[in-house]
Design a protein around this motif. Structure first.
Motif, PDB file in Angstrom:
ATOM      1  N   GLU A  12       0.828  -1.212   0.000  1.00  0.00           N
ATOM      2  CA  GLU A  12       0.000   0.000   0.000  1.00  0.00           C
ATOM      3  C   GLU A  12       0.862   1.262   0.000  1.00  0.00           C
ATOM      4  O   GLU A  12       0.538   2.242  -0.652  1.00  0.00           O
ATOM      5  N   ARG A 112      -8.414   2.652   8.290  1.00  0.00           N
ATOM      6  CA  ARG A 112      -8.656   1.730   7.176  1.00  0.00           C
ATOM      7  C   ARG A 112     -10.080   1.891   6.637  1.00  0.00           C
ATOM      8  O   ARG A 112     -10.289   1.957   5.423  1.00  0.00           O
ATOM      9  N   ALA A 114     -11.858   4.567   6.897  1.00  0.00           N
ATOM     10  CA  ALA A 114     -11.864   5.887   6.257  1.00  0.00           C
ATOM     11  C   ALA A 114     -11.309   5.785   4.835  1.00  0.00           C
ATOM     12  O   ALA A 114     -11.858   6.350   3.886  1.00  0.00           O
ATOM     13  N   GLY A 115     -10.226   5.029   4.688  1.00  0.00           N
ATOM     14  CA  GLY A 115      -9.610   4.851   3.376  1.00  0.00           C
ATOM     15  C   GLY A 115     -10.485   4.047   2.427  1.00  0.00           C
ATOM     16  O   GLY A 115     -10.517   4.301   1.222  1.00  0.00           O
ATOM     17  N   PHE A 116     -11.199   3.092   2.966  1.00  0.00           N
ATOM     18  CA  PHE A 116     -12.059   2.245   2.139  1.00  0.00           C
ATOM     19  C   PHE A 116     -13.245   3.042   1.588  1.00  0.00           C
ATOM     20  O   PHE A 116     -13.644   2.874   0.442  1.00  0.00           O
ATOM     21  N   PHE A 117     -13.802   3.894   2.427  1.00  0.00           N
ATOM     22  CA  PHE A 117     -15.001   4.628   2.003  1.00  0.00           C
ATOM     23  C   PHE A 117     -14.678   5.987   1.380  1.00  0.00           C
ATOM     24  O   PHE A 117     -15.581   6.710   0.987  1.00  0.00           O
ATOM     25  N   GLY A 118     -13.409   6.349   1.317  1.00  0.00           N
ATOM     26  CA  GLY A 118     -13.063   7.602   0.656  1.00  0.00           C
ATOM     27  C   GLY A 118     -13.248   8.851   1.500  1.00  0.00           C
ATOM     28  O   GLY A 118     -13.600   9.915   0.980  1.00  0.00           O
ATOM     29  N   VAL A 119     -13.013   8.738   2.790  1.00  0.00           N
ATOM     30  CA  VAL A 119     -13.080   9.904   3.670  1.00  0.00           C
ATOM     31  C   VAL A 119     -11.995  10.917   3.279  1.00  0.00           C
ATOM     32  O   VAL A 119     -10.887  10.524   2.905  1.00  0.00           O
ATOM     33  N   SER A 141      -3.741  -0.957   7.055  1.00  0.00           N
ATOM     34  CA  SER A 141      -3.560  -1.585   5.751  1.00  0.00           C
ATOM     35  C   SER A 141      -3.226  -0.544   4.687  1.00  0.00           C
ATOM     36  O   SER A 141      -3.725  -0.575   3.569  1.00  0.00           O
ATOM     37  N   HIS A 146      -3.177   6.980   2.285  1.00  0.00           N
ATOM     38  CA  HIS A 146      -4.235   7.397   1.363  1.00  0.00           C
ATOM     39  C   HIS A 146      -5.137   8.477   1.950  1.00  0.00           C
ATOM     40  O   HIS A 146      -5.692   9.287   1.218  1.00  0.00           O
TER      41      HIS A 146
ATOM     42  N   PRO B 214     -19.977  -1.905  -0.528  1.00  0.00           N
ATOM     43  CA  PRO B 214     -19.446  -1.005  -1.550  1.00  0.00           C
ATOM     44  C   PRO B 214     -18.611   0.112  -0.926  1.00  0.00           C
ATOM     45  O   PRO B 214     -19.004   0.684   0.085  1.00  0.00           O
ATOM     46  N   GLY B 215     -17.466   0.389  -1.498  1.00  0.00           N
ATOM     47  CA  GLY B 215     -16.596   1.466  -1.002  1.00  0.00           C
ATOM     48  C   GLY B 215     -15.951   2.167  -2.177  1.00  0.00           C
ATOM     49  O   GLY B 215     -15.614   1.524  -3.174  1.00  0.00           O
ATOM     50  N   SER B 216     -15.757   3.474  -2.065  1.00  0.00           N
ATOM     51  CA  SER B 216     -15.202   4.196  -3.200  1.00  0.00           C
ATOM     52  C   SER B 216     -13.821   4.769  -2.911  1.00  0.00           C
ATOM     53  O   SER B 216     -13.304   5.565  -3.682  1.00  0.00           O
ATOM     54  N   GLY B 217     -13.226   4.390  -1.787  1.00  0.00           N
ATOM     55  CA  GLY B 217     -11.916   4.927  -1.456  1.00  0.00           C
ATOM     56  C   GLY B 217     -10.786   4.142  -2.091  1.00  0.00           C
ATOM     57  O   GLY B 217     -11.001   3.222  -2.875  1.00  0.00           O
ATOM     58  N   LYS B 218      -9.560   4.517  -1.753  1.00  0.00           N
ATOM     59  CA  LYS B 218      -8.388   3.899  -2.380  1.00  0.00           C
ATOM     60  C   LYS B 218      -7.895   2.653  -1.653  1.00  0.00           C
ATOM     61  O   LYS B 218      -7.063   1.922  -2.170  1.00  0.00           O
ATOM     62  N   VAL B 219      -8.364   2.455  -0.428  1.00  0.00           N
ATOM     63  CA  VAL B 219      -7.987   1.251   0.306  1.00  0.00           C
ATOM     64  C   VAL B 219      -8.930   0.135  -0.129  1.00  0.00           C
ATOM     65  O   VAL B 219     -10.138   0.319  -0.195  1.00  0.00           O
ATOM     66  N   GLY B 220      -8.355  -1.012  -0.461  1.00  0.00           N
ATOM     67  CA  GLY B 220      -9.115  -2.062  -1.122  1.00  0.00           C
ATOM     68  C   GLY B 220     -10.052  -2.874  -0.257  1.00  0.00           C
ATOM     69  O   GLY B 220     -10.968  -3.522  -0.774  1.00  0.00           O
ATOM     70  N   SER B 221      -9.857  -2.882   1.039  1.00  0.00           N
ATOM     71  CA  SER B 221     -10.700  -3.735   1.867  1.00  0.00           C
ATOM     72  C   SER B 221     -10.849  -3.174   3.268  1.00  0.00           C
ATOM     73  O   SER B 221     -10.071  -2.328   3.700  1.00  0.00           O
TER      74      SER B 221
END
Lengths: 247, 247
Positions: A12, A112, A114-119, A141, A146, B214-221
């Motif tokens: 990452e 993590r 926050a990063g997944f959902f695009g915060v 992760s 990010h 569903p997630g739109s951020g840059k972290v994959g999981s």
């Protein structure tokens, strides 16, 4: 400088490209798809690889390194006022603030999510909370590379700054209204309190609204990382299905 | 016998009343509201209290004991077929199954979410996953005494048993359909896979449906504990607001 370990965290950091890695130590004979991807990325970025025995990695870090340790620049922090100034004035954005979260596992898990959902950014206290260090970085992760980390010294003051920038500030609190009935503001900041005692009084008082997650089981509360995940998910979901003003 | 430590976990064991405590060691001079409640409960239940110096507690457990350690019966496990047989045949119920979750922090966090939302039971593998021991018990914040733990040896087989009892089995999988579009069945079991590699192939194949968050951020999981919290929350929420068949 700090050490980053584990395959996913190292990958990452490489992908995000925001922190420079000086070197990666890899355990002799290590293979697999993710390992190949890391070696390929390292080659492209001209980062030296050193193959070593497992015990040399064990000596370097105490945690579960999965055969890989990297040395890189320390986590980058940003300034809140600079961050707010460069945000488009009315653009939808979600922020998360961590108020004295003590366990770095929880800090990492929240970042993590926050990063997944695009915060858009995470406010972290400079003192009085778990440091955003090795454990948080690993658990996140890679999210710490990010999600812009906004280092603050006084959350109650920062809430005023964020409100002045047009954000609605929502405190997570067991005595708040149910999250169910909440209509999300397109610019919202979620404030999560510490594991043991929740939000501090002044922080709590400065919030525009307090919300709780409704639960009907016999356990009285959620883990702070689990609660943050649900809040962030809800704020994002309500935008995508148009039940509330777009976030 | 096992040791339980930390104030909230000990209080939860006392409140749940499912496990017998033989003794509680309390640090000299400890006070506070939760401490008083624990001492009161212990008195009612005739559990001996021994006041000790902090270093005697430090010697007993490695973790953060907050001045209190108790010795109690080991965690109770139940049998899946017996559990299913005593469920009302069509009653709404949510189950959670843990497929080889490796980290006891994650096991504990998932059980805590299950306990918070009122999940009917949790399927845990006897081997090949983190033991439901001291760490998981502590992190679960007492949920292991509120949520029936169903110990199984073969999850793929248990899925068939659960399906035969009228449950829809939902696997959490990054390649599944979006959770957004899911209409929940009043009897559902959520299956969460391991941190690194997700659901095992046979387990995955046996699921009635695979769902992703569903997630739109840059972290994959997401962290598995965060993901489980969101799934369980959604399954419960959809019942309470009547958007879907009642769970």
């Amino acid at each position: 400088m700090e050490l980053i370990y584990g395959r996913q965290p190292i990958l990452e950091v490489l992908k995000a490209g925001r922190r420079k890695l000086n070197k990666i130590w890899v355990q002799d004979g290590l293979s697999g798809e993710m390992v190949r991807e890391i070696l390929q990325q390292a080659k492209t970025k001209e980062i030296p690889i050193e193959w070593v025995r497992q015990d040399q990695l064990d000596k370097r870090v105490q945690g579960h390194h999965q055969g890989m340790v990297a040395e890189g620049a320390a986590v980058l922090f940003h300034d809140l006022s600079g961050f707010l100034a460069q945000l488009a004035p009315t653009a939808p954005a979600i922020l998360v603030a961590l108020d004295e979260i003590q366990d770095p596992h929880n800090v990492g898990a929240i970042l993590r999510s926050a990063g997944f959902f695009g915060v858009a950014g995470a406010l972290v206290l400079k003192w009085r909370s778990a440091p955003v260090g090795e454990t948080a970085a690993r658990v996140s992760s890679g999210a710490i590379d990010h999600v812009p980390l906004l280092r603050i010294t006084n959350l109650a003051q920062s809430i005023l700054d964020v409100q002045a920038a047009g954000f609605e500030v929502i405190g997570a609190d067991m005595e708040g209204e149910s999250l169910e009935s909440h209509v999300a503001n397109p610019r919202s900041m979620l404030v999560m309190g510490s594991e043991g005692s929740g939000l501090r009084r002044l922080v709590r008082d400065r919030c525009d609204k307090l919300l709780r997650i409704p639960g009907s089981g016999k356990v009285g509360s959620l883990n702070v990382g689990a609660a943050a995940a649900i809040f962030i998910y809800e704020f994002c979901r309500r935008s995508s299905i148009g039940r509330a003003p777009v976030l």
